[in-house]
Write an enzyme that holds these catalytic residues in place. Structure first.
Site, PDB file in Angstrom:
ATOM      1  N   SER A 117      69.493  29.085  14.670  1.00  0.00           N
ATOM      2  CA  SER A 117      70.593  28.132  14.813  1.00  0.00           C
ATOM      3  C   SER A 117      71.512  28.560  15.949  1.00  0.00           C
ATOM      4  O   SER A 117      71.643  29.747  16.246  1.00  0.00           O
ATOM      5  CB  SER A 117      71.405  28.070  13.519  1.00  0.00           C
ATOM      6  OG  SER A 117      70.591  28.017  12.375  1.00  0.00           O
ATOM      7  N   LYS A 166      73.889  32.074  24.063  1.00  0.00           N
ATOM      8  CA  LYS A 166      73.690  30.642  23.901  1.00  0.00           C
ATOM      9  C   LYS A 166      74.980  29.869  24.183  1.00  0.00           C
ATOM     10  O   LYS A 166      74.961  28.777  24.776  1.00  0.00           O
ATOM     11  CB  LYS A 166      73.196  30.327  22.481  1.00  0.00           C
ATOM     12  CG  LYS A 166      72.907  28.854  22.221  1.00  0.00           C
ATOM     13  CD  LYS A 166      71.830  28.298  23.158  1.00  0.00           C
ATOM     14  CE  LYS A 166      71.594  26.802  22.956  1.00  0.00           C
ATOM     15  NZ  LYS A 166      70.848  26.485  21.724  1.00  0.00           N
ATOM     16  N   LYS A 201      80.277  21.671  18.531  1.00  0.00           N
ATOM     17  CA  LYS A 201      80.142  22.925  17.781  1.00  0.00           C
ATOM     18  C   LYS A 201      79.875  24.099  18.722  1.00  0.00           C
ATOM     19  O   LYS A 201      80.467  25.182  18.584  1.00  0.00           O
ATOM     20  CB  LYS A 201      79.007  22.781  16.774  1.00  0.00           C
ATOM     21  CG  LYS A 201      78.518  24.074  16.155  1.00  0.00           C
ATOM     22  CD  LYS A 201      77.381  23.824  15.175  1.00  0.00           C
ATOM     23  CE  LYS A 201      76.103  23.334  15.811  1.00  0.00           C
ATOM     24  NZ  LYS A 201      75.418  24.393  16.602  1.00  0.00           N
TER      25      LYS A 201
END
Length: 291
Positions: free
Chosen positions: A96, A174, A242
């Site tokens: 994730s 990321k 997010k």
């Protein structure tokens, strides 16, 4: 090939093609999820009905879920992963895109609750659905060396896994990746609108500019969408909210006074507020045109 039995949860647009690569390389793969996966089962994957049963049959599990709340759902309960962990332990590979702090807190809690049986690495990926299908994803790995090395071996069929540092390093990388992606797609959207309103042939322009400093893999993958105005979802814009929030968390933790990040967050908040969040990130063209 590795002797570690591998499982996977999260078989969506990214996860399913990754699972096919893992199965083809390693020969076995245990899977479960909310929906049956007949293609994977027909290819040789082993389907089990619960996360608990999966944990009881594997040494490591790749979790390609949207975020940590969904991961918590899979971990907990009578049929959750934690209920099935064997005495030999379980390596959780969190694919994730999540908060680096949240991943570290989760790992500490699981280590305490399981007396060290559950170990964690973070391994978010970049490359989109095309990279997942081609097996060319960039896999950003964070964690203890031995666990990270095992994760890299297991995930190699999906692309290029690189150990970047301690747990959470993958999430930091990321977040950096998403800052660049969000800035680039917004610039591409604005430039497309400017060129279109100036009467320029968009396809010719982007073909030309892709050979110069404006060229990028993102332009290569989204050029057709930008030119045609097709923003049907591949990578949905709402997820960038997010991701950029995670980047802001890292900026605060490291005392970094960013110049561009607040603008990126405001733009993607506005995209979602305007009802375009479920569209592909190439919706930046429509977003700019309708402002």
């Amino acid at each position: 090939m590795t002797n570690s039995a591998l499982g996977m949860i999260g078989l969506g647009a990214m996860g399913a093609p990754m699972a096919h690569h893992l199965l083809a390389k390693h020969g076995t793969l245990t899977i479960t999820g909310r929906r049956p996966q007949p293609e994977l089962v027909n290819s040789g994957a082993t389907w089990v009905n619960t996360a608990r049963e999966l944990a009881a049959n594997v040494d490591a599990v790749l979790l390609m879920l949207p975020d940590l709340p969904q991961l918590e759902e899979v971990l907990s309960g009578e049929q959750g992963l934690l209920a099935g962990v064997r005495d030999t332990g379980l390596l959780l590979m969190i694919g994730s895109t999540s908060s680096a702090t949240g991943v570290r807190e989760l790992a500490e809690r699981l280590a305490t609750e399981t007396n060290g049986l559950v170990r964690v690495v973070d391994c978010p990926v970049s490359g989109g659905e095309d990279g997942a299908n081609a097996g060319t994803l960039s896999v950003m790995v964070g964690g203890e060396k031995d666990d990270a090395d095992l994760a890299a071996t297991l995930l190699a069929p999906c692309g290029n896994p690189v150990h970047l540092g301690p747990l959470g390093a993958g999430q930091v990388a990321k977040a950096c990746n998403q800052m660049v992606v969000s800035a680039t797609i917004l610039a591409l959207g604005e430039a497309t609108v400017l060129a279109d309103r100036s009467g320029i042939d968009l396809e010719k322009m982007w073909d030309l500019l892709s050979g110069g400093y404006a060229g990028s893999r993102l332009l290569d993958s989204r050029k057709d969408k930008l030119v045609s105005g097709d923003d049907s979802p591949s990578g949905m814009a709402k997820y960038m909210v997010k991701d950029l929030a995670s980047a802001a968390e890292i900026a605060e933790a490291t005392g970094t006074n960013t110049a561009l990040l607040p603008t990126l967050r405001a733009a993607f908040d506005e995209i979602v507020a305007s009802g375009l969040g479920d569209q592909d990130i190439a919706v930046s063209r429509r977003f700019v045109a309708e402002r």
